[in-house]
Every structure is written in C-alpha cells, then in structure tokens.
Enzyme design. Structure first.
Site, PDB file in Angstrom:
ATOM      1  N   TYR A   1     -44.182 -49.712 -26.190  1.00  0.00           N
ATOM      2  CA  TYR A   1     -45.001 -50.914 -26.419  1.00  0.00           C
ATOM      3  C   TYR A   1     -46.250 -50.883 -25.534  1.00  0.00           C
ATOM      4  O   TYR A   1     -47.173 -51.665 -25.729  1.00  0.00           O
ATOM      5  CB  TYR A   1     -44.225 -52.216 -26.136  1.00  0.00           C
TER       6      TYR A   1
ATOM      7  N   ASP B   1     -37.055 -58.277 -23.628  1.00  0.00           N
ATOM      8  CA  ASP B   1     -36.906 -56.995 -24.335  1.00  0.00           C
ATOM      9  C   ASP B   1     -38.263 -56.288 -24.398  1.00  0.00           C
ATOM     10  O   ASP B   1     -39.201 -56.797 -25.005  1.00  0.00           O
ATOM     11  CB  ASP B   1     -36.392 -57.251 -25.760  1.00  0.00           C
TER      12      ASP B   1
ATOM     13  N   HIS C   1     -34.452 -45.536 -28.356  1.00  0.00           N
ATOM     14  CA  HIS C   1     -35.230 -46.370 -29.286  1.00  0.00           C
ATOM     15  C   HIS C   1     -34.930 -46.055 -30.762  1.00  0.00           C
ATOM     16  O   HIS C   1     -34.745 -46.961 -31.574  1.00  0.00           O
ATOM     17  CB  HIS C   1     -36.724 -46.202 -28.986  1.00  0.00           C
TER      18      HIS C   1
ATOM     19  N   LYS D   1     -36.514 -49.170 -23.420  1.00  0.00           N
ATOM     20  CA  LYS D   1     -36.037 -48.144 -24.372  1.00  0.00           C
ATOM     21  C   LYS D   1     -36.758 -46.832 -24.129  1.00  0.00           C
ATOM     22  O   LYS D   1     -37.956 -46.828 -23.803  1.00  0.00           O
ATOM     23  CB  LYS D   1     -36.305 -48.607 -25.807  1.00  0.00           C
TER      24      LYS D   1
HETATM   25  N1  LIG Z   1     -35.950 -51.538 -31.464  1.00  0.00           N
HETATM   26  C1  LIG Z   1     -36.926 -51.530 -32.341  1.00  0.00           C
HETATM   27  O1  LIG Z   1     -37.184 -50.524 -33.032  1.00  0.00           O
HETATM   28  C2  LIG Z   1     -37.740 -52.769 -32.513  1.00  0.00           C
HETATM   29  C3  LIG Z   1     -38.643 -52.877 -33.585  1.00  0.00           C
HETATM   30  C4  LIG Z   1     -39.369 -54.055 -33.723  1.00  0.00           C
HETATM   31  C5  LIG Z   1     -39.156 -55.095 -32.814  1.00  0.00           C
HETATM   32  N2  LIG Z   1     -38.287 -54.957 -31.750  1.00  0.00           N
HETATM   33  C6  LIG Z   1     -38.055 -56.046 -30.754  1.00  0.00           C
HETATM   34  O2  LIG Z   1     -37.809 -57.262 -31.470  1.00  0.00           O
HETATM   35  C7  LIG Z   1     -38.784 -58.239 -31.084  1.00  0.00           C
HETATM   36  C8  LIG Z   1     -39.088 -59.201 -32.220  1.00  0.00           C
HETATM   37  O3  LIG Z   1     -39.583 -58.559 -33.360  1.00  0.00           O
HETATM   38  P1  LIG Z   1     -41.088 -58.781 -33.856  1.00  0.00           P
HETATM   39  O4  LIG Z   1     -41.993 -58.599 -32.728  1.00  0.00           O
HETATM   40  O5  LIG Z   1     -41.230 -57.951 -35.074  1.00  0.00           O
HETATM   41  O6  LIG Z   1     -41.218 -60.250 -34.260  1.00  0.00           O
HETATM   42  P2  LIG Z   1     -40.554 -61.596 -34.764  1.00  0.00           P
HETATM   43  O7  LIG Z   1     -39.971 -62.311 -33.596  1.00  0.00           O
HETATM   44  O8  LIG Z   1     -39.722 -61.331 -35.964  1.00  0.00           O
HETATM   45  O9  LIG Z   1     -41.912 -62.305 -35.224  1.00  0.00           O
HETATM   46  C9  LIG Z   1     -43.005 -62.423 -34.336  1.00  0.00           C
HETATM   47  C10 LIG Z   1     -44.198 -62.930 -35.118  1.00  0.00           C
HETATM   48  O10 LIG Z   1     -43.959 -64.266 -35.540  1.00  0.00           O
HETATM   49  C11 LIG Z   1     -44.878 -65.160 -34.891  1.00  0.00           C
HETATM   50  N3  LIG Z   1     -44.075 -66.308 -34.445  1.00  0.00           N
HETATM   51  C12 LIG Z   1     -43.137 -66.331 -33.469  1.00  0.00           C
HETATM   52  N4  LIG Z   1     -42.584 -67.549 -33.373  1.00  0.00           N
HETATM   53  C13 LIG Z   1     -43.186 -68.328 -34.300  1.00  0.00           C
HETATM   54  C14 LIG Z   1     -43.044 -69.679 -34.661  1.00  0.00           C
HETATM   55  N5  LIG Z   1     -42.165 -70.475 -34.061  1.00  0.00           N
HETATM   56  N6  LIG Z   1     -43.823 -70.151 -35.666  1.00  0.00           N
HETATM   57  C15 LIG Z   1     -44.721 -69.345 -36.295  1.00  0.00           C
HETATM   58  N7  LIG Z   1     -44.898 -68.046 -35.990  1.00  0.00           N
HETATM   59  C16 LIG Z   1     -44.125 -67.533 -34.993  1.00  0.00           C
HETATM   60  C17 LIG Z   1     -45.485 -64.379 -33.736  1.00  0.00           C
HETATM   61  O11 LIG Z   1     -46.829 -64.801 -33.525  1.00  0.00           O
HETATM   62  P3  LIG Z   1     -47.505 -64.976 -32.072  1.00  0.00           P
HETATM   63  O12 LIG Z   1     -46.955 -63.908 -31.167  1.00  0.00           O
HETATM   64  O13 LIG Z   1     -48.948 -64.773 -32.384  1.00  0.00           O
HETATM   65  O14 LIG Z   1     -47.183 -66.357 -31.601  1.00  0.00           O
HETATM   66  C18 LIG Z   1     -45.464 -62.959 -34.284  1.00  0.00           C
HETATM   67  O15 LIG Z   1     -46.548 -62.748 -35.165  1.00  0.00           O
HETATM   68  C19 LIG Z   1     -39.978 -57.358 -30.682  1.00  0.00           C
HETATM   69  O16 LIG Z   1     -40.965 -58.070 -29.991  1.00  0.00           O
HETATM   70  C20 LIG Z   1     -39.287 -56.284 -29.884  1.00  0.00           C
HETATM   71  O17 LIG Z   1     -38.969 -56.745 -28.596  1.00  0.00           O
HETATM   72  C21 LIG Z   1     -37.577 -53.801 -31.610  1.00  0.00           C
END
Ligand SMILES: NC(=O)c1ccc[n+]([C@@H]2O[C@H](COP(=O)([O-])OP(=O)(O)OC[C@H]3O[C@@H](n4cnc5c(N)ncnc54)[C@H](OP(=O)(O)O)[C@@H]3O)[C@@H](O)[C@H]2O)c1
Length: 282
Positions: free
Chosen positions: A53, A48, A111, A78
């Site tokens: 980004y 994704d 998005h 997106k």
């Molecule tokens: N459509 C939208 O508007 C929108 C908005 C936000 C996000 N998204 C999508 O959703 C995805 C996920 O959301 P998100 O990026 O907010 O993050 P998330 O997956 O909720 O959390 C990621 C965070 O948690 C840490 N992490 C991941 N696995 C871990 C584990 N097993 N143990 C400890 N810490 C862990 C990562 O650190 P490290 O990376 O440093 O390991 C990072 O800081 C995004 O990357 C994006 O693709 C979409």
C-alpha cells in the site's frame, strides 16, 4: 460483539478486535496519519495495512499521533508478492516493522498465494514463505500469522506445517460469498476477514441493499459491515473521511433479521474486484 473493542479469538488464543480499519489506497503522508489517528480516536483498535500500500510510514505515524498504548492496538501487515520465499520474507518483515516504527506485529499475512499460472513450484514457494512467517512467529516477533486470498488448494500444504494459518483475508461483500473457501476455513479453525466489505464503495448504490436498509435507519455501509459480523466474518472497512470513519463504527445498535440475512446471503454477483488468486498477473 457489542463494541469495536470486542474480539474474535484466534486458534492460538490471540484476541483480534472485531472490526479492522482498512488503509488500501490511503495516500501515505498527511492523509494516512490523519485517517489512522482519527480511527483510533474514534475507537478502532485494529489497523490493516500492507507493504504494497506504500503507506506504512504514515500509518505508523498515525498510530503514534493517536497516543494509544501499543498493547491496546492490533496491527496487521502483509508480505508482498515480489518478496516471497524464506530470505526475502524475513527482510520484508524487518522493513515493514521499521517503516511502521513498531517492534512487533500482531498479525502478518502472505498477501497473495504464488499460483500455478505463474510458477510450476508455486506450492513450494508458498511453503518457503510460510517457513519464514513461522520462524518470526515462534520468535515472538508476530503474535499471529495467516494468509490472504488463499483458496482451499493453496491452503492445503500450509495446513500440514508445524503452525497452520490462523487467518485468511479474502474479498467478501454482498454477491461475493466465497462459500467453499469460508467452509474450508471454518472446518480448519481459520478466522476469515473480509476485504472490501463495501466492495470498494460499489455496494453503496445497490438497489437490493437500499431497499433492505431503510427500516433499520442505517446506511448501506453500516448494513454491509453488520452483515459481515453476523456471518462471523471480520470486516475491514476503509475510509479517509472522518464522518464515514465514525459512521462505520455505529454497527452495534441494530441487528439484521434472519430473513434479511438470508436475502443478502443469496444475492447474485453484483460487482467486485474481479481478481482471482489463480489468475492475477502480479
Ligand atoms: N488482502 C487484500 O488483497 C486486500 C485487497 C483489498 C483490500 N484489502 C483491505 O480491505 C480494506 C477495505 O477494502 P477497500 O479499501 O476496497 O474498501 P471498502 O471498505 O470496501 O470501501 C472503501 C470505499 O468506500 C468509501 N466509504 C467508506 N465508508 C463509507 C461510507 N460510510 N459511506 C460512503 N462511502 C464510504 C471510501 O471512501 P473514502 O475513503 O473516500 O471515505 C472508499 O472509497 C482495505 O483498505 C485493505 O485494508 C485487502
């Protein structure tokens, strides 16, 4: 779902691997290349990303570096808010494909919806953006089309078009249930994807989740990802850390009990992005 390569099936029959690999805040360049190729080597088949980004070049290079055949991978991007409307959306799509180095996308999403706090003709803008997405879909350049951060009132106009949305990607993690939107999506056969399934890391120190997870001998991150799947919602965990990329895939060898599902589903708001689709200023 028994493995990362099992799929949800969209209403047009397209299969979408059940856990997506998130890339928001993954720096372009070496980090994006490493994270994406590592994820694919670990077994993820769904990536994704998004134009905003700023890492589509690195994500595309990571895909190439993994050596995987294109058809075995599901890639989502997106269209960003500055590119809404028919013509700009077509141009944004072409740039995304060129940055990724791909010749088709599996899924393309709007998005964020244009909203009434920004535009009087917000609905018309969304329909015009959607017209471009529909045309690209019908031309076979995208296998499936959808939206992100759309609430039911944003979705209504698109549901009346020739090709209604197949996916809605929304913020979903413990304490952020979005019940009304999810119910609307279920009634209209729209698959819901969970962005920030770990609450961008905020969930990991939550006391309720910590007290539940011990008996499963799993981490809170694994609990959150599994909890999405058991709610029939497709999680998109992000990490740039190889050990965590792997850890987040070990979610198929345990099941959360019904009682624990109920407890997590009933959790009160405990932190989130705070972004409301009708109030964001971007
Ligand atoms: N459509 C939208 O508007 C929108 C908005 C936000 C996000 N998204 C999508 O959703 C995805 C996920 O959301 P998100 O990026 O907010 O993050 P998330 O997956 O909720 O959390 C990621 C965070 O948690 C840490 N992490 C991941 N696995 C871990 C584990 N097993 N143990 C400890 N810490 C862990 C990562 O650190 P490290 O990376 O440093 O390991 C990072 O800081 C995004 O990357 C994006 O693709 C979409």
């Amino acid at each position: 779902m028994k493995t990362l390569q099992d799929s949800f099936i969209l209403k047009n029959g397209v299969k979408i691997p059940c856990v997506g690999f998130g890339t928001w805040q993954t720096p372009d360049g070496e980090t994006a290349v490493m994270a994406v190729s590592e994820a694919i080597k670990t077994g993820y088949r769904h990536i994704d990303t998004a134009a905003c980004y700023g890492n589509e070049v690195g994500v595309g290079q990571g895909i190439k570096a993994s050596g995987i055949e294109r058809e075995k991978l599901f890639v989502t991007s997106k269209v960003w808010n500055t590119e809404r409307g028919y013509e700009k959306t077509i141009a944004a799509f072409e740039k995304t494909l060129s940055d990724l180095g791909l010749d088709y996308l599996d899924l393309y999403l709007i998005h964020w919806p244009a909203s009434s706090s920004q535009y009087d003709n917000w609905e018309e803008i969304n329909v015009e953006t959607w017209r471009a997405m529909t045309e690209l879909y019908k031309a076979g350049r995208i296998k499936a089309i959808g939206v992100s951060n759309f609430l039911p009132h944003h979705l209504e106009a698109l549901m009346k078009t020739e090709v209604p949305p197949m996916v809605n990607q929304i913020e979903f993690h413990p304490g952020q249930m979005q019940t009304e939107t999810i119910q609307y999506c279920r009634e209209n056969d729209i698959l819901v994807e969970a962005w920030s399934p770990l609450g961008t890391g905020r969930m990991l120190n939550n006391e309720t989740l910590k007290s539940i997870v011990d008996k499963y001998e799993k981490s809170v991150a694994q609990l959150c990802i599994r909890w999405c799947l058991q709610n029939n919602i497709l999680p998109l965990p992000k990490s740039v850390t190889p050990a965590r990329i792997k850890e987040n895939t070990a979610v198929f060898d345990f099941a959360i009990t019904e009682k624990d599902m109920d407890t997590i589903n009933a959790m009160a708001y405990c932190g989130g992005s705070g972004l409301h689709p009708d109030q964001v200023d971007f």
